[in-house]
Scaffold this motif. Structure first.
Motif, PDB file in Angstrom:
ATOM      1  N   ARG A 130       0.726  -1.166  -0.052  1.00 45.60           N
ATOM      2  CA  ARG A 130       0.105  -0.116  -0.074  1.00 45.60           C
ATOM      3  C   ARG A 130       0.959   1.316   0.002  1.00 45.60           C
ATOM      4  O   ARG A 130       1.664   1.567   0.704  1.00 45.60           O
ATOM      5  CB  ARG A 130      -0.956  -0.163   1.310  1.00 45.60           C
ATOM      6  CG  ARG A 130      -2.085  -0.896   1.338  1.00 45.60           C
ATOM      7  CD  ARG A 130      -2.834  -0.990   2.373  1.00 45.60           C
ATOM      8  NE  ARG A 130      -3.543   0.270   2.604  1.00 45.60           N
ATOM      9  CZ  ARG A 130      -4.327   0.727   3.490  1.00 45.60           C
ATOM     10  NH1 ARG A 130      -4.355  -0.182   4.803  1.00 45.60           N
ATOM     11  NH2 ARG A 130      -5.008   1.772   3.736  1.00 45.60           N
ATOM     12  N   TYR A 131       0.906   1.888  -1.194  1.00 39.37           N
ATOM     13  CA  TYR A 131       1.605   3.418  -1.274  1.00 39.37           C
ATOM     14  C   TYR A 131       0.674   4.414  -0.686  1.00 39.37           C
ATOM     15  O   TYR A 131      -0.509   4.841  -1.557  1.00 39.37           O
ATOM     16  CB  TYR A 131       2.178   3.575  -2.617  1.00 39.37           C
ATOM     17  CG  TYR A 131       3.030   2.410  -2.937  1.00 39.37           C
ATOM     18  CD1 TYR A 131       4.156   2.552  -2.843  1.00 39.37           C
ATOM     19  CD2 TYR A 131       2.662   1.369  -3.688  1.00 39.37           C
ATOM     20  CE1 TYR A 131       5.159   1.559  -3.184  1.00 39.37           C
ATOM     21  CE2 TYR A 131       3.492   0.318  -4.151  1.00 39.37           C
ATOM     22  CZ  TYR A 131       4.871   0.454  -3.759  1.00 39.37           C
ATOM     23  OH  TYR A 131       5.603  -0.576  -4.263  1.00 39.37           O
ATOM     24  N   LEU A 132       1.021   4.974   0.415  1.00 40.16           N
ATOM     25  CA  LEU A 132       0.251   5.811   0.948  1.00 40.16           C
ATOM     26  C   LEU A 132       0.614   7.304   0.786  1.00 40.16           C
ATOM     27  O   LEU A 132       1.967   7.705   0.626  1.00 40.16           O
ATOM     28  CB  LEU A 132       0.344   5.808   2.470  1.00 40.16           C
ATOM     29  CG  LEU A 132       0.117   4.255   3.226  1.00 40.16           C
ATOM     30  CD1 LEU A 132       0.325   4.241   4.510  1.00 40.16           C
ATOM     31  CD2 LEU A 132      -1.654   4.080   2.667  1.00 40.16           C
ATOM     32  N   ILE A 133      -0.403   8.298   0.649  1.00 40.84           N
ATOM     33  CA  ILE A 133      -0.143   9.770   0.427  1.00 40.84           C
ATOM     34  C   ILE A 133      -0.497  10.343   1.610  1.00 40.84           C
ATOM     35  O   ILE A 133      -1.678  10.715   2.028  1.00 40.84           O
ATOM     36  CB  ILE A 133      -0.635   9.991  -1.002  1.00 40.84           C
ATOM     37  CG1 ILE A 133      -0.375   9.414  -2.106  1.00 40.84           C
ATOM     38  CG2 ILE A 133      -0.592  11.684  -0.886  1.00 40.84           C
ATOM     39  CD1 ILE A 133      -1.137   9.836  -3.037  1.00 40.84           C
ATOM     40  N   PRO A 134       0.264  10.867   2.311  1.00 42.84           N
ATOM     41  CA  PRO A 134      -0.110  11.768   3.818  1.00 42.84           C
ATOM     42  C   PRO A 134      -0.905  12.898   3.461  1.00 42.84           C
ATOM     43  O   PRO A 134      -0.347  13.519   2.428  1.00 42.84           O
ATOM     44  CB  PRO A 134       1.123  11.892   4.555  1.00 42.84           C
ATOM     45  CG  PRO A 134       2.278  11.065   3.936  1.00 42.84           C
ATOM     46  CD  PRO A 134       1.882  10.863   2.555  1.00 42.84           C
ATOM     47  N   ALA A 135      -1.889  13.393   4.187  1.00 42.86           N
ATOM     48  CA  ALA A 135      -2.329  14.496   4.274  1.00 42.86           C
ATOM     49  C   ALA A 135      -1.430  15.688   4.315  1.00 42.86           C
ATOM     50  O   ALA A 135      -0.355  15.121   5.203  1.00 42.86           O
ATOM     51  CB  ALA A 135      -3.716  14.494   5.119  1.00 42.86           C
ATOM     52  N   ARG A 136      -1.646  16.905   4.197  1.00 40.06           N
ATOM     53  CA  ARG A 136      -0.580  17.952   4.550  1.00 40.06           C
ATOM     54  C   ARG A 136      -0.390  17.998   6.089  1.00 40.06           C
ATOM     55  O   ARG A 136      -1.348  18.058   6.672  1.00 40.06           O
ATOM     56  CB  ARG A 136      -1.051  19.281   3.979  1.00 40.06           C
ATOM     57  CG  ARG A 136      -0.195  20.605   4.226  1.00 40.06           C
ATOM     58  CD  ARG A 136      -0.862  21.843   3.561  1.00 40.06           C
ATOM     59  NE  ARG A 136      -1.122  21.342   2.253  1.00 40.06           N
ATOM     60  CZ  ARG A 136       0.036  22.124   1.291  1.00 40.06           C
ATOM     61  NH1 ARG A 136       1.212  22.492   1.726  1.00 40.06           N
ATOM     62  NH2 ARG A 136      -0.369  21.789   0.131  1.00 40.06           N
ATOM     63  N   GLY A 137       0.738  17.885   6.439  1.00 43.90           N
ATOM     64  CA  GLY A 137       1.293  18.203   7.766  1.00 43.90           C
ATOM     65  C   GLY A 137       1.167  16.846   8.458  1.00 43.90           C
ATOM     66  O   GLY A 137       1.515  16.983   9.750  1.00 43.90           O
ATOM     67  N   VAL A 138       1.046  15.839   8.121  1.00 42.81           N
ATOM     68  CA  VAL A 138       0.803  14.572   8.403  1.00 42.81           C
ATOM     69  C   VAL A 138       2.170  13.841   8.356  1.00 42.81           C
ATOM     70  O   VAL A 138       2.490  13.667   7.102  1.00 42.81           O
ATOM     71  CB  VAL A 138      -0.443  13.790   8.262  1.00 42.81           C
ATOM     72  CG1 VAL A 138      -0.298  12.377   8.900  1.00 42.81           C
ATOM     73  CG2 VAL A 138      -1.637  14.398   8.533  1.00 42.81           C
ATOM     74  N   LEU A 154       5.002  10.767   8.151  1.00 41.68           N
ATOM     75  CA  LEU A 154       4.951   9.473   7.343  1.00 41.68           C
ATOM     76  C   LEU A 154       4.360   8.446   8.427  1.00 41.68           C
ATOM     77  O   LEU A 154       3.692   7.352   7.890  1.00 41.68           O
ATOM     78  CB  LEU A 154       6.149   9.183   6.795  1.00 41.68           C
ATOM     79  CG  LEU A 154       6.876  10.125   5.840  1.00 41.68           C
ATOM     80  CD1 LEU A 154       8.194   9.805   5.129  1.00 41.68           C
ATOM     81  CD2 LEU A 154       5.710  10.631   4.635  1.00 41.68           C
ATOM     82  N   GLN A 155       5.095   8.199   9.325  1.00 40.72           N
ATOM     83  CA  GLN A 155       4.800   6.981  10.381  1.00 40.72           C
ATOM     84  C   GLN A 155       3.284   7.408  10.784  1.00 40.72           C
ATOM     85  O   GLN A 155       2.741   6.298  10.950  1.00 40.72           O
ATOM     86  CB  GLN A 155       5.664   7.366  11.606  1.00 40.72           C
ATOM     87  CG  GLN A 155       7.074   6.771  11.229  1.00 40.72           C
ATOM     88  CD  GLN A 155       7.957   7.999  10.964  1.00 40.72           C
ATOM     89  OE1 GLN A 155       7.464   9.053  10.702  1.00 40.72           O
ATOM     90  NE2 GLN A 155       9.234   7.833  10.839  1.00 40.72           N
ATOM     91  N   ARG A 156       3.015   8.420  11.058  1.00 38.82           N
ATOM     92  CA  ARG A 156       1.564   8.646  11.438  1.00 38.82           C
ATOM     93  C   ARG A 156       0.726   8.374  10.305  1.00 38.82           C
ATOM     94  O   ARG A 156      -0.539   7.788  10.665  1.00 38.82           O
ATOM     95  CB  ARG A 156       1.271  10.206  11.663  1.00 38.82           C
ATOM     96  CG  ARG A 156      -0.166  10.469  12.304  1.00 38.82           C
ATOM     97  CD  ARG A 156      -0.291  12.118  12.515  1.00 38.82           C
ATOM     98  NE  ARG A 156      -1.846  12.402  12.853  1.00 38.82           N
ATOM     99  CZ  ARG A 156      -2.134  13.560  12.968  1.00 38.82           C
ATOM    100  NH1 ARG A 156      -1.217  14.710  12.885  1.00 38.82           N
ATOM    101  NH2 ARG A 156      -3.361  13.953  13.158  1.00 38.82           N
ATOM    102  N   ALA A 157       0.882   8.520   9.091  1.00 42.73           N
ATOM    103  CA  ALA A 157       0.051   8.025   8.196  1.00 42.73           C
ATOM    104  C   ALA A 157      -0.194   6.363   7.872  1.00 42.73           C
ATOM    105  O   ALA A 157      -1.234   6.110   7.622  1.00 42.73           O
ATOM    106  CB  ALA A 157       0.730   8.564   6.663  1.00 42.73           C
TER     107      ALA A 157
END
Length: 422
Positions: A393-401, A403-406
């Motif tokens: 799963r390739y994740l795209i974090p929301a602005r300000g989030v 990478l680990q939190r994503a």
């Protein structure tokens, strides 16, 4: 080179790349090497392949696969200066997984100078049909120097047939033993009259016979099995594959790329979110020196922070399967710390290698979005077993989030995160 031709190898150490054009419907292939003395291996330890990736001498090691631009290579590194004097040949072979080499386009072997990367030799196989294993070439000694010969010998019996031909003992399923027939009933008869007692002879004392030497313990056969998780078959039980104890090693390696004529500082980090059965949660990662522990909770340990991605080292995370009952779930993921904005176009490989089971490989070559974090695998505890599920799963974090939190949010871990640095 043509089949049968040979060339001198001036380098002290080489990288042997076995490559092919990959794509849908094309079988995968695996590189291997056999160290021979007088035409045979000295023991099963002289076989280097995906389940036994390094020779004890350190002279030969399996470095793993790279996939990029529709091409895949599987590499074996050979330090010729460290090859033991008794070894006169190093066989370089490939085995097909899921088909024959007649279905594998562009099969080739290249010998590269490990120091500068210059090509020393190349042989392209053009006559493969039904073969499922191939000896593509060999490194051999001649008058104190090393040479490479293009061989091109195929086997229809796969990696097992090739290995057996050179003296390897292969672990094969055994047929169950035939049931033992019940003993025949003893005949009923009247006993004859008891004979007269015989005279008792005088005992003769002799020294006891020496005990026979213990039988040698046979070496454990080589296991050729491996696991490939796909979208259609994404799960595997470690218990069913023999991975019930010991160490589960997770290795991340990648190729340093060049940007605008110079090396970029590409740095990937291997990480794991864990949740134990007692409710404890956490992360194992290089950031913040959260390297974990192997023999106490969380029973997961990261051995260091690698900045090169070298396949012989890379980053290694170890899970202690002797405590598998303590794991509720583990998410193994990779982040780009620096050097790139996305996994798109990067060339990285993750291998899960149980100490007593078959390896599981993941390739980071499927990214089609601008993602800097990839959840690779979800490992869950189920009735005393651990089940590995392919995630990719390739994740795209929301602005300000971060990478680990994503990853935390994608899998519902619910932890608090603060900024950190290495």
């Amino acid at each position: 080179m043509r089949k049968g031709a040979n060339v001198a190898v001036p380098a002290g150490s080489v990288r042997v790349e076995i490559g092919w054009r990959s794509g849908p419907g094309i079988p995968d292939a695996d590189a291997s090497a056999l160290l021979l003395a007088a035409g045979k291996v000295r023991s099963d330890a002289d076989f280097v392949f995906y389940n036994q990736p390094a020779h004890a001498s350190g002279a030969v090691r399996h470095e793993g696969k790279r996939a990029a631009g529709g091409e895949t290579t599987d590499t074996v590194a050979v330090d010729l200066a460290r090859v033991e004097p008794a070894v006169d040949r190093v066989i370089l072979a490939a085995s097909a997984d899921g088909g024959s080499f007649g279905q594998v386009p562009g099969l080739r072997v290249r010998v590269l100078d490990a120091g500068g990367g210059a090509e020393i030799a190349r042989y392209d196989s053009e006559d493969a049909t039904t073969e499922t294993a191939f000896v593509l070439g060999e490194l051999y000694r001649r008058q104190g120097a090393w040479k490479f010969r293009a061989v091109g010998q195929g086997y229809d019996s796969g990696l097992a047939g090739l290995a057996t031909d050179f003296g390897i003992t292969v672990d094969e399923p055994q047929a169950p033993p035939a049931p033992t027939p019940p003993p025949a009933p003893a005949p009923v008869h009247n006993p004859p009259p008891a004979p007269a007692p015989a005279p008792v002879p005088t005992p003769v004392h002799r020294p006891p016979a020496p005990a026979p030497p213990p039988a040698p313990v046979p070496a454990e056969p080589v296991r050729l099995s491996k696991v490939t998780l796909t979208k259609d078959a994404p799960r595997v039980s470690l218990g069913k594959q023999g991975g019930t104890s010991g160490a589960l090693k997770v290795n991340l390696n990648w190729t340093m790329r060049k940007a605008f004529g110079r090396r970029s500082n590409l740095d990937l980090d291997l990480c794991a979110l864990y949740e134990l059965t007692d409710g404890r949660k956490g992360v194992v990662q290089a950031l913040g020196n959260a390297f974990g522990a192997l023999h106490q909770p969380p029973y997961i340990h990261l051995d260091g922070d690698d900045r090169t991605g070298a396949a012989a080292a890379g980053e290694n995370l170890t899970v202690n399967l002797d405590h598998k009952a303590s794991f509720r779930r583990i998410v193994i993921f990779v982040i780009i710390y620096e050097g790139a904005r996305s996994f798109r176009g990067l060339n990285a490989t993750v291998t899960l290698q149980p100490q007593h089971g078959a390896p599981v490989e993941f390739f980071l070559d499927e990214c089609t979005v601008d993602s800097p974090v990839c959840a690779l695998a979800l490992i869950t505890g189920q009735n005393g077993d651990l089940v590995v599920q392919r995630e990719a799963r390739y994740l795209i974090p929301a602005r300000g989030v971060g990478l680990q939190r994503a990853v935390d949010e994608a899998y519902g871990w619910g932890m608090n995160w603060t900024p950190g640095r290495k």
